[in-house]
Design an enzyme around this catalytic site. Structure first.
Site, PDB file in Angstrom:
ATOM      1  N   ARG A 218     -22.783  28.127-105.658  1.00  0.00           N
ATOM      2  CA  ARG A 218     -23.414  29.179-105.173  1.00  0.00           C
ATOM      3  C   ARG A 218     -22.812  30.520-105.679  1.00  0.00           C
ATOM      4  O   ARG A 218     -23.592  31.427-105.368  1.00  0.00           O
ATOM      5  CB  ARG A 218     -23.376  29.322-103.339  1.00  0.00           C
ATOM      6  CG  ARG A 218     -23.926  28.216-102.901  1.00  0.00           C
ATOM      7  CD  ARG A 218     -24.268  28.700-101.561  1.00  0.00           C
ATOM      8  NE  ARG A 218     -23.782  27.363-100.649  1.00  0.00           N
ATOM      9  CZ  ARG A 218     -23.360  27.707 -99.564  1.00  0.00           C
ATOM     10  NH1 ARG A 218     -23.512  28.776 -98.837  1.00  0.00           N
ATOM     11  NH2 ARG A 218     -23.121  26.700 -98.696  1.00  0.00           N
TER      12      ARG A 218
ATOM     13  N   GLU B  18     -14.956  20.415-101.593  1.00  0.00           N
ATOM     14  CA  GLU B  18     -16.296  20.550-101.983  1.00  0.00           C
ATOM     15  C   GLU B  18     -16.594  21.998-102.334  1.00  0.00           C
ATOM     16  O   GLU B  18     -16.566  23.206-101.589  1.00  0.00           O
ATOM     17  CB  GLU B  18     -17.130  20.143-100.969  1.00  0.00           C
ATOM     18  CG  GLU B  18     -18.819  20.498-101.558  1.00  0.00           C
ATOM     19  CD  GLU B  18     -19.738  20.441-100.134  1.00  0.00           C
ATOM     20  OE1 GLU B  18     -19.578  19.613 -99.153  1.00  0.00           O
ATOM     21  OE2 GLU B  18     -20.836  21.012-100.233  1.00  0.00           O
TER      22      GLU B  18
ATOM     23  N   LYS C  66     -24.809  12.972 -96.376  1.00  0.00           N
ATOM     24  CA  LYS C  66     -24.575  14.147 -95.456  1.00  0.00           C
ATOM     25  C   LYS C  66     -25.574  14.513 -94.646  1.00  0.00           C
ATOM     26  O   LYS C  66     -26.578  14.160 -94.795  1.00  0.00           O
ATOM     27  CB  LYS C  66     -24.365  15.249 -96.573  1.00  0.00           C
ATOM     28  CG  LYS C  66     -24.516  16.520 -96.100  1.00  0.00           C
ATOM     29  CD  LYS C  66     -24.154  17.706 -96.997  1.00  0.00           C
ATOM     30  CE  LYS C  66     -24.439  19.004 -96.716  1.00  0.00           C
ATOM     31  NZ  LYS C  66     -23.718  20.074 -97.550  1.00  0.00           N
TER      32      LYS C  66
HETATM   33  O1  ELE Z   1     -24.118  24.311-100.200  1.00  0.00           O
HETATM   34  C1  ELE Z   1     -24.311  23.127 -99.533  1.00  0.00           C
HETATM   35  O2  ELE Z   1     -24.372  21.962-100.256  1.00  0.00           O
HETATM   36  C2  ELE Z   1     -24.740  23.100 -98.207  1.00  0.00           C
HETATM   37  O3  ELE Z   1     -25.112  22.153 -97.600  1.00  0.00           O
HETATM   38  C3  ELE Z   1     -24.279  24.091 -97.161  1.00  0.00           C
HETATM   39  C4  ELE Z   1     -22.868  23.762 -96.549  1.00  0.00           C
HETATM   40  O4  ELE Z   1     -22.715  22.778 -96.110  1.00  0.00           O
HETATM   41  C5  ELE Z   1     -22.522  24.725 -95.361  1.00  0.00           C
HETATM   42  O5  ELE Z   1     -22.708  26.149 -95.835  1.00  0.00           O
HETATM   43  C6  ELE Z   1     -21.322  24.543 -94.479  1.00  0.00           C
HETATM   44  O6  ELE Z   1     -20.944  25.519 -94.396  1.00  0.00           O
HETATM   45  P1  ELE Z   1     -20.359  25.943 -92.696  1.00  0.00           P
HETATM   46  O7  ELE Z   1     -21.516  25.928 -91.949  1.00  0.00           O
HETATM   47  O8  ELE Z   1     -19.944  27.280 -92.728  1.00  0.00           O
HETATM   48  O9  ELE Z   1     -19.172  25.223 -92.236  1.00  0.00           O
END
Ligand code: ELE
Length: 215
Positions: free
Chosen positions: A51, A47, A134
Site C-alpha cells: 500500500r 505481512e 483470510k
Molecule cells: O491490506 C490488506 O491486504 C488487508 O486486507 C487489510 C489488513 O488486513 C487490515 O488493514 C488489517 O489492519 P488492522 O485492522 O489495523 O489490524
C-alpha cells in the site's frame, strides 16, 4: 503449485505464531529494524501490505532478516503477485479473491491466503481447493461469533481473521477451532515506528506471541 499445496503451505505459515503482524511501511529505513524487533518478540511471519511505494523494497530488506518469513499483503493483481515474488515474498495475502489473482499465485508458486467474508465466498474458495482463508474485515463482517457459526456447516475451512483485531479481542478468535491465527497491525504502532522505539514493538510482539490458541 496446486490449490492443495497452497493451502498446506498457508496453514504452515499461519501456525508459526498466533498473530501475523500486518505492516504498512512508510519509511524504508524502518523495514529491517521492524522485522528484527517482531522476530525477536516471537512473531516470524510478517505481512507487508503493498500500500506504500516502499513496500516492495521493504519486503526485499525484511526477507534478509534471519528467522523472518515475509509475505506481501493487499495483493490485487497478477502484476502485484509477480512483483511480490520478485522482491522475495514467500507468501501472499489478499483482502478478497479473484480467479486471475488465484491463478497468478498458482503459476508463480506463491502460496496465497485468499480473502473471504461470506458463506458463498468461503464456499467458492473451498470449491477451488482453498481450505485456508483470510476472513476480512473480521470485526466489521461479524467477528468471532460469525466465524463460530460458519464453523458448523464449514468445519473444513481454517481462517486467519484480520481487520479490527486487537490484543484484547484476539483471544475470542484464537479460542475457536477453525482459527489458525489472527492478523493485526496493533503490534507495529505508527508512533513507535516513527520514533524508532523498536523495544516497544518487541514487547508488543512478545505479548501477542504468548496468546493461547484453543484449537
Ligand atoms: O491490506 C490488506 O491486504 C488487508 O486486507 C487489510 C489488513 O488486513 C487490515 O488493514 C488489517 O489492519 P488492522 O485492522 O489495523 O489490524
Amino acid at each position: 503449485m496446486t490449490p492443495e499445496a497452497q493451502s498446506l503451505k498457508a496453514a504452515e505459515i499461519c501456525r508459526l505464531a498466533p498473530v501475523i503482524p500486518v505492516l504498512v511501511i512508510d519509511d524504508l529505513a524502518h523495514a529491517r529494524p521492524l522485522a528484527e524487533a517482531l522476530v525477536a518478540g516471537g512473531l516470524p511471519a510478517l505481512e507487508v501490505t503493498l500500500r506504500t511505494p516502499q513496500a516492495l523494497a521493504a519486503i526485499r530488506a525484511m526477507a534478509e532478516v534471519p528467522g523472518g518469513v515475509v509475505g506481501a499483503g493487499t495483493l490485487l493483481t497478477p502484476a502485484d503477485v509477480k512483483a511480490a515474488k520478485a522482491a522475495g515474498a514467500t507468501f501472499g495475502v489478499s483482502p478478497g479473491a479473484t480467479e486471475r489473482l488465484i491463478a497468478a499465485c498458482e503459476d508463480e508458486g506463491l502460496p496465497l491466503l485468499p480473502g473471504a467474508a461470506t458463506a458463498s465466498e468461503i464456499m467458492a474458495l473451498l470449491e477451488r481447493g482453498y481450505t485456508v482463508q483470510k476472513f476480512f474485515p473480521a470485526e466489521q463482517a461479524g467477528g468471532a461469533a460469525y466465524l463460530r457459526s460458519i464453523g458448523s456447516p464449514l468445519p473444513q475451512v481454517g481462517f486467519c481473521p484480520t481487520g479490527g483485531i486487537s490484543l484484547k479481542i484476539a483471544p475470542d478468535y484464537l479460542a475457536l477451532k477453525n482459527i489458525l491465527c489472527v492478523g493485526g497491525s496493533w503490534v507495529a504502532p505508527k508512533e513507535a515506528m516513527a520514533r524508532g522505539e523498536w523495544e516497544t514493538v518487541t514487547r508488543l510482539a512478545r505479548e501477542a506471541a504468548t496468546l493461547a490458541r484453543g484449537a
